[in-house]
Write an enzyme that holds these catalytic residues in place. Structure first.
Site, PDB file in Angstrom:
ATOM      1  N   LYS A  72       0.847  -1.213   0.000  1.00 44.11           N
ATOM      2  CA  LYS A  72       0.000   0.000   0.000  1.00 44.11           C
ATOM      3  C   LYS A  72       0.867   1.242   0.000  1.00 44.11           C
ATOM      4  O   LYS A  72       2.062   1.197   0.334  1.00 44.11           O
ATOM      5  CB  LYS A  72      -0.921   0.033   1.228  1.00 44.11           C
ATOM      6  CG  LYS A  72      -0.219  -0.024   2.603  1.00 44.11           C
ATOM      7  CD  LYS A  72       0.276   1.300   3.164  1.00 44.11           C
ATOM      8  CE  LYS A  72       0.948   1.145   4.524  1.00 44.11           C
ATOM      9  NZ  LYS A  72       1.763   2.285   4.936  1.00 44.11           N
ATOM     10  N   ASP A 122      -2.534  -1.385  10.452  1.00 41.29           N
ATOM     11  CA  ASP A 122      -2.806  -1.316   9.008  1.00 41.29           C
ATOM     12  C   ASP A 122      -3.620  -2.508   8.499  1.00 41.29           C
ATOM     13  O   ASP A 122      -4.114  -2.477   7.369  1.00 41.29           O
ATOM     14  CB  ASP A 122      -1.481  -1.290   8.218  1.00 41.29           C
ATOM     15  CG  ASP A 122      -0.804   0.070   8.275  1.00 41.29           C
ATOM     16  OD1 ASP A 122      -1.469   1.056   8.653  1.00 41.29           O
ATOM     17  OD2 ASP A 122       0.389   0.134   7.929  1.00 41.29           O
TER      18      ASP A 122
HETATM   19  O1  C5P Z   1      -0.129  -1.268  15.047  1.00 42.90           O
HETATM   20  P1  C5P Z   1       1.287  -1.507  14.662  1.00 42.90           P
HETATM   21  O2  C5P Z   1       1.916  -2.609  15.460  1.00 42.90           O
HETATM   22  O3  C5P Z   1       1.473  -1.720  13.198  1.00 42.90           O
HETATM   23  O4  C5P Z   1       2.057  -0.170  14.995  1.00 42.90           O
HETATM   24  C1  C5P Z   1       3.451  -0.102  15.095  1.00 42.90           C
HETATM   25  C2  C5P Z   1       3.841   1.114  15.895  1.00 42.90           C
HETATM   26  O5  C5P Z   1       3.544   2.299  15.164  1.00 42.90           O
HETATM   27  C3  C5P Z   1       3.096   1.270  17.190  1.00 42.90           C
HETATM   28  O6  C5P Z   1       3.738   0.582  18.225  1.00 42.90           O
HETATM   29  C4  C5P Z   1       3.153   2.788  17.410  1.00 42.90           C
HETATM   30  O7  C5P Z   1       4.408   3.155  17.931  1.00 42.90           O
HETATM   31  C5  C5P Z   1       3.082   3.328  15.996  1.00 42.90           C
HETATM   32  N1  C5P Z   1       1.698   3.703  15.601  1.00 42.90           N
HETATM   33  C6  C5P Z   1       1.097   4.807  16.184  1.00 42.90           C
HETATM   34  N2  C5P Z   1      -0.165   5.160  15.804  1.00 42.90           N
HETATM   35  C7  C5P Z   1      -0.816   4.467  14.842  1.00 42.90           C
HETATM   36  C8  C5P Z   1      -0.208   3.358  14.232  1.00 42.90           C
HETATM   37  C9  C5P Z   1       1.059   2.994  14.624  1.00 42.90           C
HETATM   38  O8  C5P Z   1       1.682   5.462  17.047  1.00 42.90           O
HETATM   39  N3  C5P Z   1      -2.052   4.838  14.485  1.00 42.90           N
END
Ligand code: C5P
Length: 288
Positions: free
Chosen positions: A8, A131
Site C-alpha cells: 500500500k 494497518d
Molecule cells: O499497530 P502496529 O503494530 O502496526 O504499529 C506499530 C507502531 O507504530 C506502534 O507501536 C506505534 O508506535 C506506531 N503507531 C502509532 N499510531 C498508529 C499506528 C502505529 O503510534 N495509528
C-alpha cells in the site's frame, strides 16, 4: 490455494494527536499497489510456515500469528502449510507484514471454511496491527482512528508509480515518536473529513495524475526524512526522473513517485538503480 498480498501507499496521512493508549489518531487515504507478496496454502495437519526470506520464517511472523488467531475459531481439527514468497521490502512503509497477515486471515477463513463475516475478520485483523483492517477492505479507503476504521473508496483511476528504497529501513515506532504529537483533543466532529482527505478524494475522482500529485501529503515525513538524510537527495533524483510528486510511503523508508504515465515510471525505476538498491515501477490496483 495461491493468493497475493499487495503493498500500500498512504496518499495522504494526517496526525490528529496522541491517544491515551500511546497510538496516534490519524486520517489517511490508503491505496493498494500491484507490488505483492504471494501466499501458497496447502493442506497439513498442523500450522506450518515457510518463507522465501529465512529471516522472516519464524513463529512471530504476522502470518503465523494471523493463522493461530483464526484457528481458534476453526470448527475443524485441521492445519495448513503456508509458504510466503516475499517481494515487498521490510521497513519500507509499504505494509508488507500487515498485508500478509490480512491475506492469511482472508484466505484461511475460506480454506478452513470458518466463514467469519467481514466485520469479525476486520476486528481480528486490528488485533494484529493498525494497518491490517485496511488490507481487508482495499483497494482504496479512508482510514481513521489508529487504523481500525476503514471507509472504502470506489474510484477507477489507475496511476503509475515508481518506488525507491535506500538500504536502511526506518522503524515505525521511532518515526511516530519523532512527531512529538500533542494529546488528542475531541473537539473535532468525528464525521467531518479533513480538507487534505477531501482534496485527495476529488483528485482520485478527476483521474488526473497531476491533480493526485498536487494532493499527496504525508505528515510522517517531518520526523522521518531527517532520520535518513539520503532521502532528501533520493527525492530530488526522483523529481529529475519526471515524477510529478514524491512522498514517503507510510513511515518509510521507501519513497513513492507519482508518474504521469507508465513509461516514465519504468524508465525511472531503471535509472534510479544507481541511487537506491531497490526500485520498482507499476500501477495501483483499482479492484480486487
Ligand atoms: O499497530 P502496529 O503494530 O502496526 O504499529 C506499530 C507502531 O507504530 C506502534 O507501536 C506505534 O508506535 C506506531 N503507531 C502509532 N499510531 C498508529 C499506528 C502505529 O503510534 N495509528
Amino acid at each position: 490455494m495461491i493468493v497475493s498480498a499487495p503493498a500500500k501507499v498512504n496518499l495522504t496521512l494526517q496526525i490528529l494527536g496522541k491517544r491515551t493508549d500511546g497510538y496516534h489518531a490519524l486520517e489517511s487515504v490508503m491505496q493498494l499497489l500491484s507490488l505483492a507478496d504471494t501466499l501458497t496454502i496447502t493442506e497439513a495437519e498442523q500450522i506450518e510456515f515457510s518463507c522465501s526470506d529465512p529471516a522472516l520464517a519464524c513463529e512471530e511472523n504476522l502470518v503465523v500469528r494471523a493463522a493461530r488467531l483464526l484457528h481458534r475459531q476453526c470448527p475443524r481439527a485441521i492445519g495448513a502449510r503456508i509458504h510466503l514468497e516475499k517481494h515487498i521490502p521490510a521497513q519500507a512503509g509499504l505494509g508488507g507484514g500487515s498485508s500478509d497477515a490480512a491475506t492469511a486471515l482472508q484466505a484461511l477463513n475460506e480454506f478452513w471454511e470458518v466463514r467469519l463475516p467481514d466485520d469479525d475478520l476486520t476486528a481480528l485483523g486490528a488485533q494484529l496491527g493498525s494497518d491490517v483492517p485496511f488490507f481487508l477492505n482495499g483497494p482504496c479507503g479512508v482510514v481513521r482512528g489508529r487504523g481500525e476504521s476503514v471507509t472504502p473508496v470506489v474510484h477507477r483511476t489507475t496511476c503509475h508509480v515508481v518506488l525507491a528504497k535506500p538500504s536502511q529501513g526506518l522503524s515505525t515506532p521511532r518515526v511516530y515518536a519523532g512527531l512529538h504529537a500533542p494529546p488528542l483533543t475531541t473537539a473535532r466532529p468525528a464525521t467531518r473529513l479533513l480538507p487534505e482527505t477531501l482534496a485527495m478524494l476529488h483528485a482520485l475522482e478527476s483521474g488526473s495524475p497531476d491533480a493526485i500529485a498536487r494532493a499527496v501529503h504525508n505528515e510522517l515525513e517531518g520526523p522521518a526524512l531527517p532520520m535518513l538524510p539520503e532521502l532528501f537527495t533520493l527525492r530530488e533524483r526522483m523529481l529529475e526522473e519526471g515524477c510529478l510528486a514524491v512522498l514517503l510511503c507510510g513511515s518509510g523508508s521507501a519513497l513513492c513517485g507519482i508518474c504521469p504515465d507508465e513509461a516514465t515510471a519504468r524508465h525511472a525505476a531503471i535509472d534510479l538503480t544507481n541511487d537506491a538498491p531497490w526500485t520498482w515501477a507499476g500501477p495501483w490496483i483499482t479492484f480486487r
